[in-house]
Motif scaffolding. Structure first.
Motif, mmCIF file in Angstrom:
data_model
loop_
_atom_site.group_PDB
_atom_site.id
_atom_site.type_symbol
_atom_site.label_atom_id
_atom_site.label_comp_id
_atom_site.label_asym_id
_atom_site.label_seq_id
_atom_site.Cartn_x
_atom_site.Cartn_y
_atom_site.Cartn_z
ATOM 1 N N ILE A 15 -55.189 0.339 -18.500
ATOM 2 C CA ILE A 15 -56.285 1.083 -17.191
ATOM 3 C C ILE A 15 -55.346 1.529 -15.814
ATOM 4 N N TYR A 16 -54.239 0.266 -16.081
ATOM 5 C CA TYR A 16 -53.843 0.172 -14.683
ATOM 6 C C TYR A 16 -52.469 0.845 -14.671
ATOM 7 N N SER A 17 -51.690 1.194 -16.553
ATOM 8 C CA SER A 17 -50.375 1.806 -16.985
ATOM 9 C C SER A 17 -50.741 3.342 -16.446
ATOM 10 N N ALA A 18 -51.924 2.857 -17.073
ATOM 11 C CA ALA A 18 -52.536 4.773 -17.781
ATOM 12 C C ALA A 18 -52.877 5.381 -15.808
ATOM 13 N N ALA A 19 -53.192 4.899 -14.746
ATOM 14 C CA ALA A 19 -53.251 5.661 -13.885
ATOM 15 C C ALA A 19 -52.275 5.631 -13.151
ATOM 16 N N PHE A 20 -51.577 4.440 -13.287
ATOM 17 C CA PHE A 20 -49.977 4.864 -12.500
ATOM 18 C C PHE A 20 -49.428 6.257 -12.959
ATOM 19 N N ASN A 34 -62.022 10.360 -16.476
ATOM 20 C CA ASN A 34 -61.830 10.497 -17.830
ATOM 21 C C ASN A 34 -61.057 10.461 -18.162
ATOM 22 N N GLU A 35 -59.649 11.379 -17.207
ATOM 23 C CA GLU A 35 -57.988 11.096 -18.138
ATOM 24 C C GLU A 35 -57.440 9.660 -18.321
ATOM 25 N N ILE A 36 -58.065 9.465 -16.963
ATOM 26 C CA ILE A 36 -57.179 7.954 -16.921
ATOM 27 C C ILE A 36 -58.239 7.017 -18.423
ATOM 28 N N ALA A 37 -58.750 7.059 -18.263
ATOM 29 C CA ALA A 37 -59.946 6.168 -19.805
ATOM 30 C C ALA A 37 -59.585 6.569 -20.843
ATOM 31 N N GLN A 38 -58.924 8.231 -21.191
ATOM 32 C CA GLN A 38 -58.542 9.064 -22.407
ATOM 33 C C GLN A 38 -56.407 7.882 -22.603
ATOM 34 N N ASN A 39 -56.167 8.016 -21.572
ATOM 35 C CA ASN A 39 -55.186 8.270 -21.455
ATOM 36 C C ASN A 39 -55.123 6.434 -22.160
ATOM 37 N N PHE A 51 -64.014 -1.325 -11.730
ATOM 38 C CA PHE A 51 -63.636 -0.981 -10.336
ATOM 39 C C PHE A 51 -64.326 -0.349 -9.273
ATOM 40 N N GLY A 52 -65.357 -0.155 -10.266
ATOM 41 C CA GLY A 52 -66.475 0.677 -9.447
ATOM 42 C C GLY A 52 -65.505 2.070 -9.528
ATOM 43 N N THR A 53 -65.108 2.277 -8.363
ATOM 44 C CA THR A 53 -64.501 3.585 -8.487
ATOM 45 C C THR A 53 -63.352 4.090 -8.335
ATOM 46 N N LYS A 54 -62.864 5.353 -8.165
ATOM 47 C CA LYS A 54 -61.800 5.851 -8.773
ATOM 48 C C LYS A 54 -60.334 5.381 -7.623
ATOM 49 N N GLU A 55 -61.314 5.334 -6.487
ATOM 50 C CA GLU A 55 -60.646 4.677 -5.060
ATOM 51 C C GLU A 55 -60.075 2.983 -5.126
ATOM 52 N N GLN A 56 -61.028 2.519 -6.055
ATOM 53 C CA GLN A 56 -60.832 0.923 -5.945
ATOM 54 C C GLN A 56 -60.202 0.649 -7.257
ATOM 55 N N LEU A 57 -60.426 2.300 -8.022
ATOM 56 C CA LEU A 57 -58.906 1.452 -9.359
ATOM 57 C C LEU A 57 -57.207 1.912 -8.338
ATOM 58 N N TYR A 58 -57.614 2.808 -8.029
ATOM 59 C CA TYR A 58 -55.958 3.475 -7.308
ATOM 60 C C TYR A 58 -55.682 2.158 -6.206
ATOM 61 N N ALA A 59 -56.639 1.454 -5.871
ATOM 62 C CA ALA A 59 -55.919 -0.170 -4.825
ATOM 63 C C ALA A 59 -55.318 -0.406 -5.504
ATOM 64 N N ASP A 60 -56.156 -1.410 -6.758
ATOM 65 C CA ASP A 60 -56.057 -2.285 -7.479
ATOM 66 C C ASP A 60 -54.958 -2.125 -8.180
ATOM 67 N N MET A 61 -54.808 -1.229 -8.248
ATOM 68 C CA MET A 61 -53.178 -0.175 -9.473
ATOM 69 C C MET A 61 -52.582 -0.663 -8.763
ATOM 70 N N TRP A 65 -48.744 -3.324 -9.000
ATOM 71 C CA TRP A 65 -48.111 -2.815 -9.622
ATOM 72 C C TRP A 65 -47.434 -3.166 -8.620
ATOM 73 N N MET A 66 -47.119 -3.886 -6.577
ATOM 74 C CA MET A 66 -46.531 -4.184 -5.601
ATOM 75 C C MET A 66 -46.155 -5.587 -6.292
#
Length: 198
Positions: A15-20, A34-39, A51-61, A65-66
């Motif tokens: 998920i992190y890799s696809a989201a990034f 949905n796009e992230i899930a598909q990838n 993650f609960g929300t897309k925003e939380q996924l973004y922050a965790d991702m 990465w850092m």
């Protein structure tokens, strides 16, 4: 880590890799869960469960990465290279990462993410300070950093160089910048006067 935990971690990594990749290419607003899930080859429900929300996924991702970049810095610092060589590699990697991070954050909705990003910045600052303490101690031990220089002064000096190198990296031929790294590092350690003759 048991089988279940390993499978869960593998899914999170996917998920992190696809989201990034998607956030970097299209920006936060234009990418759907949905796009992230598909990838990532998982269901959207899995992403919401983790993650609960897309925003939380973004922050965790972003934090993930850092953390991976910091692990690379640690590996460089623990390597058998000379201290100037380690400094060169860390500085160059940090400049590349700064460029990636700036591009990555340009498309982020700061109003929605400001609290999460502040938390990330605060956590990462503590981690980088711990790394930098180790970096300065090693430089002093090997005689490349004056023993009486404070950590704060060294951090300011390193940041100055890193930021300028990042700006130079962005504006010009990256291969040429990489080739001139020896001069950057010489200037970093010895200034305009050059290395003192013993």
């Amino acid at each position: 880590m048991n089988g279940f935990e390993r499978r869960k971690q593998n899914k999170i990594d996917q998920i992190y890799s696809a989201a990034f990749q998607l956030f970097s290419k299209h920006g936060f607003q234009k990418v759907s869960v949905n796009e992230i899930a598909q990838n990532a080859k998982v269901s959207p429900a899995t992403i919401y469960n983790y993650f609960g929300t897309k925003e939380q996924l973004y922050a965790d991702m972003l934090m993930n990465w850092m953390d991976k970049q910091l692990e690379q810095y640690e590996r460089i610092l623990d390597s058998g290279s000379s201290f100037p060589e380690k400094t060169k590699d860390i500085m160059l990697l940090e400049s590349k990462n700064l460029h990636t991070l700036t591009d990555e954050l340009q498309n982020a909705p700061f109003s929605e993410l400001s609290g999460l990003l502040q938390r990330i910045e605060s956590e990462y600052e503590q981690k980088i300070r711990h790394f930098f303490t180790k970096f300065v101690a090693l430089g002093k031990q090997e005689g490349y950093i004056q023993g009486d220089l404070t950590e704060e002064m060294m951090m300011m000096y390193f940041t100055m160089y890193k930021n300028e190198l990042g700006r130079h990296w962005e504006a010009s031929d990256r291969e040429r910048v990489t080739l001139s790294m020896e001069q950057w590092v010489d200037m970093f350690f010895f200034g305009l006067v050059g290395q003192k003759q013993k």
